[in-house]
Design a protein around this motif. Structure first.
Motif, PDB file in Angstrom:
ATOM      1  N   TRP A 152      -2.197 -18.479  37.985  1.00  0.00           N
ATOM      2  CA  TRP A 152      -2.791 -17.706  39.082  1.00  0.00           C
ATOM      3  C   TRP A 152      -2.687 -16.211  38.777  1.00  0.00           C
ATOM      4  CZ3 TRP A 152      -5.350 -19.225  43.533  1.00  0.00           C
ATOM      5  CH2 TRP A 152      -5.659 -18.177  44.415  1.00  0.00           C
ATOM      6  N   LYS A 153      -1.485 -15.808  38.315  1.00  0.00           N
ATOM      7  CA  LYS A 153      -1.266 -14.393  38.036  1.00  0.00           C
ATOM      8  C   LYS A 153      -2.239 -13.894  36.975  1.00  0.00           C
ATOM      9  CE  LYS A 153       2.411 -11.116  37.224  1.00  0.00           C
ATOM     10  NZ  LYS A 153       3.839 -10.936  37.099  1.00  0.00           N
ATOM     11  N   LYS A 154      -2.472 -14.723  35.958  1.00  0.00           N
ATOM     12  CA  LYS A 154      -3.317 -14.320  34.846  1.00  0.00           C
ATOM     13  C   LYS A 154      -4.797 -14.305  35.261  1.00  0.00           C
ATOM     14  CE  LYS A 154      -3.606 -17.259  31.355  1.00  0.00           C
ATOM     15  NZ  LYS A 154      -4.963 -17.777  31.273  1.00  0.00           N
ATOM     16  N   ASP A 155      -5.232 -15.365  35.955  1.00  0.00           N
ATOM     17  CA  ASP A 155      -6.666 -15.520  36.208  1.00  0.00           C
ATOM     18  C   ASP A 155      -7.140 -14.823  37.482  1.00  0.00           C
ATOM     19  OD1 ASP A 155      -6.737 -17.006  33.964  1.00  0.00           O
ATOM     20  OD2 ASP A 155      -6.864 -18.964  34.944  1.00  0.00           O
ATOM     21  N   ILE A 156      -6.288 -14.743  38.474  1.00  0.00           N
ATOM     22  CA  ILE A 156      -6.771 -14.255  39.770  1.00  0.00           C
ATOM     23  C   ILE A 156      -6.007 -13.026  40.245  1.00  0.00           C
ATOM     24  CG2 ILE A 156      -7.115 -14.880  42.192  1.00  0.00           C
ATOM     25  CD1 ILE A 156      -7.420 -17.832  40.746  1.00  0.00           C
ATOM     26  N   ALA A 210      -7.990  -8.735  48.773  1.00  0.00           N
ATOM     27  CA  ALA A 210      -9.131  -9.628  48.594  1.00  0.00           C
ATOM     28  C   ALA A 210      -9.174  -9.954  47.114  1.00  0.00           C
ATOM     29  CB  ALA A 210     -10.434  -8.950  49.024  1.00  0.00           C
ATOM     30  N   VAL A 211      -9.409 -11.202  46.751  1.00  0.00           N
ATOM     31  CA  VAL A 211      -9.466 -11.579  45.343  1.00  0.00           C
ATOM     32  C   VAL A 211     -10.757 -12.342  45.084  1.00  0.00           C
ATOM     33  CG1 VAL A 211      -6.965 -11.729  45.121  1.00  0.00           C
ATOM     34  CG2 VAL A 211      -8.269 -13.772  45.709  1.00  0.00           C
ATOM     35  N   GLU A 212     -11.010 -12.605  43.812  1.00  0.00           N
ATOM     36  CA  GLU A 212     -12.197 -13.390  43.462  1.00  0.00           C
ATOM     37  C   GLU A 212     -11.793 -14.860  43.516  1.00  0.00           C
ATOM     38  OE1 GLU A 212     -13.931 -12.199  39.726  1.00  0.00           O
ATOM     39  OE2 GLU A 212     -15.904 -12.278  40.672  1.00  0.00           O
ATOM     40  N   TRP A 213     -12.076 -15.528  44.624  1.00  0.00           N
ATOM     41  CA  TRP A 213     -11.622 -16.900  44.818  1.00  0.00           C
ATOM     42  C   TRP A 213     -12.368 -17.844  43.886  1.00  0.00           C
ATOM     43  CZ3 TRP A 213      -7.421 -17.474  47.738  1.00  0.00           C
ATOM     44  CH2 TRP A 213      -7.133 -16.485  48.687  1.00  0.00           C
ATOM     45  N   PRO A 259     -11.554  -7.275  43.134  1.00  0.00           N
ATOM     46  CA  PRO A 259     -10.705  -6.140  43.509  1.00  0.00           C
ATOM     47  C   PRO A 259      -9.415  -6.075  42.710  1.00  0.00           C
ATOM     48  CG  PRO A 259     -11.420  -7.385  45.438  1.00  0.00           C
ATOM     49  CD  PRO A 259     -11.744  -8.210  44.230  1.00  0.00           C
ATOM     50  N   VAL A 260      -8.996  -7.183  42.082  1.00  0.00           N
ATOM     51  CA  VAL A 260      -7.742  -7.169  41.334  1.00  0.00           C
ATOM     52  C   VAL A 260      -7.920  -6.422  40.018  1.00  0.00           C
ATOM     53  CG1 VAL A 260      -5.946  -8.574  40.296  1.00  0.00           C
ATOM     54  CG2 VAL A 260      -7.076  -9.351  42.378  1.00  0.00           C
ATOM     55  N   THR A 261      -9.012  -6.732  39.303  1.00  0.00           N
ATOM     56  CA  THR A 261      -9.247  -6.078  38.023  1.00  0.00           C
ATOM     57  C   THR A 261     -10.160  -4.868  38.158  1.00  0.00           C
ATOM     58  OG1 THR A 261     -11.070  -7.605  37.666  1.00  0.00           O
ATOM     59  CG2 THR A 261      -8.957  -8.203  36.702  1.00  0.00           C
ATOM     60  N   ASP A 262     -10.561  -4.539  39.401  1.00  0.00           N
ATOM     61  CA  ASP A 262     -11.459  -3.399  39.642  1.00  0.00           C
ATOM     62  C   ASP A 262     -12.778  -3.531  38.879  1.00  0.00           C
ATOM     63  OD1 ASP A 262     -10.345  -1.966  41.608  1.00  0.00           O
ATOM     64  OD2 ASP A 262      -9.329  -0.510  40.330  1.00  0.00           O
ATOM     65  N   VAL A 263     -13.338  -4.731  38.879  1.00  0.00           N
ATOM     66  CA  VAL A 263     -14.672  -4.919  38.307  1.00  0.00           C
ATOM     67  C   VAL A 263     -15.607  -5.264  39.451  1.00  0.00           C
ATOM     68  CG1 VAL A 263     -16.108  -6.378  36.826  1.00  0.00           C
ATOM     69  CG2 VAL A 263     -13.834  -5.670  36.067  1.00  0.00           C
ATOM     70  N   ALA A 276      -9.433  -2.181  52.289  1.00  0.00           N
ATOM     71  CA  ALA A 276      -9.437  -1.721  50.901  1.00  0.00           C
ATOM     72  C   ALA A 276      -8.613  -0.451  50.779  1.00  0.00           C
ATOM     73  CB  ALA A 276     -10.868  -1.458  50.450  1.00  0.00           C
ATOM     74  N   SER A 277      -7.742  -0.401  49.784  1.00  0.00           N
ATOM     75  CA  SER A 277      -6.946   0.813  49.644  1.00  0.00           C
ATOM     76  C   SER A 277      -7.115   1.476  48.281  1.00  0.00           C
ATOM     77  CB  SER A 277      -5.473   0.523  49.921  1.00  0.00           C
ATOM     78  OG  SER A 277      -5.068  -0.579  49.165  1.00  0.00           O
ATOM     79  N   GLY A 278      -7.445   0.729  47.251  1.00  0.00           N
ATOM     80  CA  GLY A 278      -7.634   1.339  45.928  1.00  0.00           C
ATOM     81  C   GLY A 278      -8.842   2.272  45.929  1.00  0.00           C
TER      82      GLY A 278
END
Lengths: 287, 349, 344
Positions: free
Chosen positions: B182-186, B191-194, C92-96, C305-307
């Motif tokens: 999970w840490k690596k992929d997401i 908000a994340v890319e589900w 939002p995690v990788t900012d793409v 959103a904070s970044g």
């Protein structure tokens, strides 16, 4: 009618009658469908909202969960911000619509203004809020009801522009020519003849604008903020029904959710009341 | 014609409007804004505090990101966020932060015949479900965790938040700490890319989707699980013990957390040690400037927070929140005295 | 402050953009002393200027918004470059970040809404003006306008709690069974029937814009001079023929305005859509699957959103919505002007 005389052969007559029947039937069906949807939504609104309506709603401020309270502060805040917004938006919108219909007409400049006004129509309300936030809230260093009213006015103006221009464009040019031929200066012709002729339509536009801003949450969140206490002037964070509805409807607590539905019912009822009154006034004015 | 006659009046009105926007805000009203999660309890405290002292503290939920932006823009007296800022960010922005109140995130399911607390799950399995690697309720991993429970041969419908949220931040932070995949992929964020599933708007939306869809799993704040009577799951925590979500297990997570070594209180309470600790616990944080713009207002806000720590615990628990443990409160109050100062360098608290 | 004191107003009517210019034949168009003008005429210039200033304010408002958005969008433009416009990812995690999915969702939902609402609104307007008993007209018109008075969050919650379960259990399975197997068209109606998704959002939007288009349509159709309508009825035309050949062509300009009003609302509507569209930053061929729109993305993610890059990406989406709206409006205007049978 274009196309000259209407043919009267029996077969064609029958066909024309059929087409007429089908099309008017579809028109009626569309109206019935719209009423059905309205009835379904109102049903939900009344079922959930009416139960929560009590005297408290009109006499007390928004409570924390588990306490007794109502929506009075939010009602007052919404009324004053909407009134301020409409008071600014109506002259700006009507005058802009007038310029487009009476002066600009088919010129390139008018085409551009028209396009800009229509683009404003679809500005997501959160962007309107963001703009007012950058221009009013940050420089002044605090949230205020005036900033909220400014954001609402920005949303109302293009609605009024659009309807005013459309309604003025419908006034026959003969009326204008007659007025000018009588020696009326142009501005008096506009104010006294075309505005008067289009008054009902312009009023519709203002009502639509009020209906549009009465339920807006996003532009108020970053401008007026909200206030759980009474805010007697608009210089500080000001409560409003839509923001309260939004916050309460999304909460886990039953008493807050009930108040949210009551608030939604109040907005719908308020706009209805306004619309009916305005119609009565304009109907009386015409007689 | 009538409109023209009124023009001077309209112009005058506009001028007045401009003037009144410019006037300063009343001083006996403190304004704060930010995270949605603690909004009900801050409103509750504010009401009681006003009744006792006459001071109005107006807190509004505009989102954690909003809270951080507003305090940086100096438009509020304090900001609030469910996501703590890093110590370096705090320093750069001249901010001080501390935890104010806690809550938990709870996985909930809708499986016919399964009651609240009847199933248990661990972090890696939860991560696998949310990555779409475990797709049926009778998967061997779930069966092994729940001997004796009859699990149906039914597809799992994954429900997550569609809006950015502190709840999602806690949930994904937890999954990142227990699952390397999970840490690596997401990763973890508001908000994340589900990789799979359906998005519901707000805790309400997730609760409603989960309630409507048989075979679904979702995650909501503790209060929503209780108020909507959803079937929550027990969880295996950091120490391998199986715990239920309740005030005691949230408190335990906070009490076992190493606050003293968390610079600027930057600590996420997920996956904390302790046999009784609920694994997806979170605190909501308050942010204030270390150099107060208006020391009197800053002091008034701090007095409110001190009052809330001392007298607000019962009200918080009634609303399914968890008050901070006493040891943490003492640390926080020392932080106020040490690091929130007026322009003259005198502490405001 | 009266307008007379506001300084000399030499040219009463500036030439050029007025057509047909009714007043230009008047002998006062050249520099004359104000006091020499007949009573009332000296107000002409100021009045015209007043309306012009109002129009400029509208332009300024849009310009202000654009400036705020452009400045806000700079960081993500710096990071993603033109890739922002062609990327489908939103992480939002990788900012793409990429704008493809929300832009597509915005266009598709607005198109569904307009396909539904424009014919329905015209039909309702004709019904109200031509078919409905006189006594029912006003109440029914108010009822349709009431649809505009319901706060959009209520539409969202109604869509989520009432409409979506019905669609999921009956309507969508039927659509999947009947239309799903068709070639080409079938691709639009496949996948599990969640009840929420692009089509549901389009439906809700259609209902929301309906009162706006209907109100304007009803008003402009009613303004058609009675003599035209009566003449047509007089030579034996049916109600539909009168509507189709006389009323609609005559009121075309106003009708286009009404459609623009609705289209604008459909493109920018925020709160209701976020509840029912499922908010997935993916593009599905099927209309029954979750998607997202620009304004739904803003409403969902802006507040949390904070970044810096994240906020900037959202702001850039807002900017793109302006551009998209601009293009769509130009296109719709061109289309409507071309297909219309008669001009004003």
């Amino acid at each position: 009618m274009r196309g000259g005389a209407i043919p009267v052969s029996p077969a064609r007559l029958r066909r024309r009658r059929m087409v007429n029947l089908v099309m008017t039937g579809l028109c009626t069906a569309a109206a019935l469908a719209a009423l059905l949807v309205l009835a379904l939504i109102l049903w939900e609104l009344v079922i959930r909202g009416a139960g929560a309506l009590s005297l408290d709603v009109f006499t007390r401020a928004t409570p924390p969960p588990g306490s007794r309270g109502g929506l009075l502060n939010a009602i007052l805040g919404s009324l004053s911000m909407t009134a301020a917004a409409i008071a600014v938006a109506t002259p700006v919108g009507v005058l802009t619509g007038t310029w487009l219909a009476e002066y600009g007409r088919d010129s390139r400049a008018a085409g551009l203004v028209r396009l800009f006004a229509d683009t404003l129509l679809s500005a997501p309300s959160i962007i309107v809020g963001l703009t007012v936030y950058v221009l009013l809230v940050v420089p002044l260093g605090h949230f205020s009801g005036w900033a909220g009213a400014a954001a609402l006015a920005l949303i109302a103006v293009p609605v009024i522009v659009r309807t005013t221009e459309d309604m003025l464009a419908l006034v026959p040019d003969q009326l204008r020519e007659a007025a000018v031929a009588l020696g009326m200066p142009r501005w008096r012709m506009i104010v006294g003849v075309t505005w008067r002729a289009a008054a009902g339509g312009i009023l519709t536009g203002v009502l639509l604008a009020i209906a549009r801003i009465a339920g807006e949450t996003a532009p108020l969140l970053f401008t007026a903020l909200n206030n759980q206490f009474y805010a007697w002037d608009l210089t500080g964070p000001t409560p409003s029904l839509p923001v309260v509805i939004f916050q309460f409807a999304m909460s886990p607590y039953r008493d807050w959710q009930d108040l949210a539905w009551a608030g939604a019912l109040l907005i719908a009822a308020g706009v209805l009341l306004l619309s009916v009154t305005a119609r009565l006034i304009s109907a009386r004015g015409r007689k | 014609m009538s409109v023209l006659r009124r023009l001077p009046a309209v112009a005058g009105g506009l001028l007045l409007l401009g003037l009144s926007i410019g006037t300063a805000q009343a001083a006996d009203e403190i304004t704060g804004a930010g995270a949605t999660f603690p909004y009900p309890v801050y409103a509750k405290w504010a009401e009681a505090y006003k009744a006792e002292t006459g001071v109005s503290l107006n807190y509004q939920s505009i989102g954690s990101g909003g809270g951080i932006k507003q305090i940086k823009a100096h438009t509020v007296d304090f900001g609030a966020s469910d996501m703590p800022l890093e110590a370096a960010d705090l320093k750069a922005a001249g901010l001080v932060q501390w935890p104010m109140v806690m809550g938990g995130v709870v996985p909930v399911v809708n499986i016919p015949g399964i009651a609240a607390g009847a199933l248990e799950i661990d972090g890696p399995t939860l991560a696998a479900i949310y990555m779409g690697k475990i797709t049926r309720w009778n998967d061997p991993a779930l069966v092994a965790l729940n001997p004796g429970v009859e699990l149906p041969d039914q597809a799992i419908a994954v429900v997550h938040r569609s809006d950015g949220s502190g709840t999602t931040f806690l949930f994904t932070t937890y999954l990142s700490s227990v699952s390397a995949d999970w840490k690596k992929d997401i990763g973890a964020s508001t908000a994340v890319e589900w990789p799979t599933g359906l998005g519901g708007k707000g805790n309400e939306g997730v609760a409603s989707f989960t309630g409507q869809t048989p075979g679904s799993i979702g995650y909501v704040e503790y209060a929503y699980a209780l108020q909507n009577k959803l079937a929550w799951l027990k969880m295996k925590n950091h120490d391998g013990a199986v715990v239920a979500p309740e005030s005691k297990t949230f408190q335990s997570a906070a009490a076992n957390a190493d606050w003293a070594h968390a610079e600027g209180y930057h600590l996420v309470l997920t996956d904390q040690p302790g046999r009784d600790s609920w694994p997806i616990t979170g605190a909501s944080f308050i942010l204030m400037h270390s150099q107060a713009d208006q020391p009197a207002r800053a002091a008034a806000a701090l007095k409110f927070f001190a009052w809330s720590y001392a007298h607000g615990g019962e009200a918080a628990e009634k609303l399914d929140y968890v008050p901070m443990p006493q040891a943490v409160v003492q640390m926080v109050e020392k932080t106020w005295a040490d690091s929130i100062k007026g322009k003259d360098g005198k502490p405001v608290y | 402050m009266s307008v007379e004191e506001a300084g000399p107003m030499p040219d009463i009517i500036s030439p050029g953009i007025i057509s047909p210019d009714i007043v230009s034949a008047h002998p006062v168009a050249r520099p004359l002393r104000l006091s020499a003008l007949p009573a009332g005429l000296r107000w002409d210039g100021p009045f015209r200027r007043l309306t012009g200033v109002a129009a400029l304010m509208v332009v300024a408002a849009l310009a202000a918004m654009l400036v705020v958005l452009v400045i806000g969008a700079l960081p993500v433009a710096d990071r993603m470059g033109a890739g922002f416009l062609v990327t489908q990812a939103w992480n939002p995690v990788t900012d793409v970040y990429g704008a493809v999915a929300p832009v597509a969702g915005t266009l598709i939902t607005a198109a569904i809404a307009m396909l539904l609402a424009v014919p329905a609104a015209l039909g309702i307007a004709i019904f109200l003006n031509e078919l409905c008993p006189h006594r029912l007209r006003a109440p029914l018109a108010v009822a349709v306008e009431l649809l505009a008075a319901i706060p959009s969050i209520i539409y969202g919650m109604w869509g989520l709690f009432v409409l979506a379960p019905v669609l999921a259990s009956t309507v969508y399975p039927a659509l999947i069974d009947t239309l799903g197997p068709l070639p080409l068209l079938g691709a639009l109606f496949q996948g599990p029937p969640f009840g929420i998704g692009v089509l549901t959002a389009g439906l809700i939007l259609g209902v929301m814009v309906l009162p706006f288009i209907t109100s304007v349509a009803r008003q402009v159709l009613a303004e058609v001079p009675p003599v035209l309508r009566e003449a047509a009825y007089g030579v034996g035309a049916t109600t539909w023929e009168v509507s189709r050949r006389v009323l609609i062509p005559h009121a075309r300009r106003g009708l286009i305005g009404g459609v623009m009003l609705g289209l604008g609302r459909a493109l920018g509507e925020t709160m209701a859509v976020t509840f029912v569209i499922g908010n997935a930053h993916r593009i599905h061929a099927s209309l029954l699957q979750p998607g997202t729109t620009i304004s739904a993305t803003l409403a969902n993610e802006f507040t949390e959103a904070s970044g810096d890059i994240y906020v900037s990406a959202l702001t850039a989406l807002g900017l793109i919505l302006f551009v998209v709206t601009f293009v769509v409006l130009l296109g719709a205007r061109a289309l409507l002007n071309r297909t219309g049978s008669a001009g004003r």
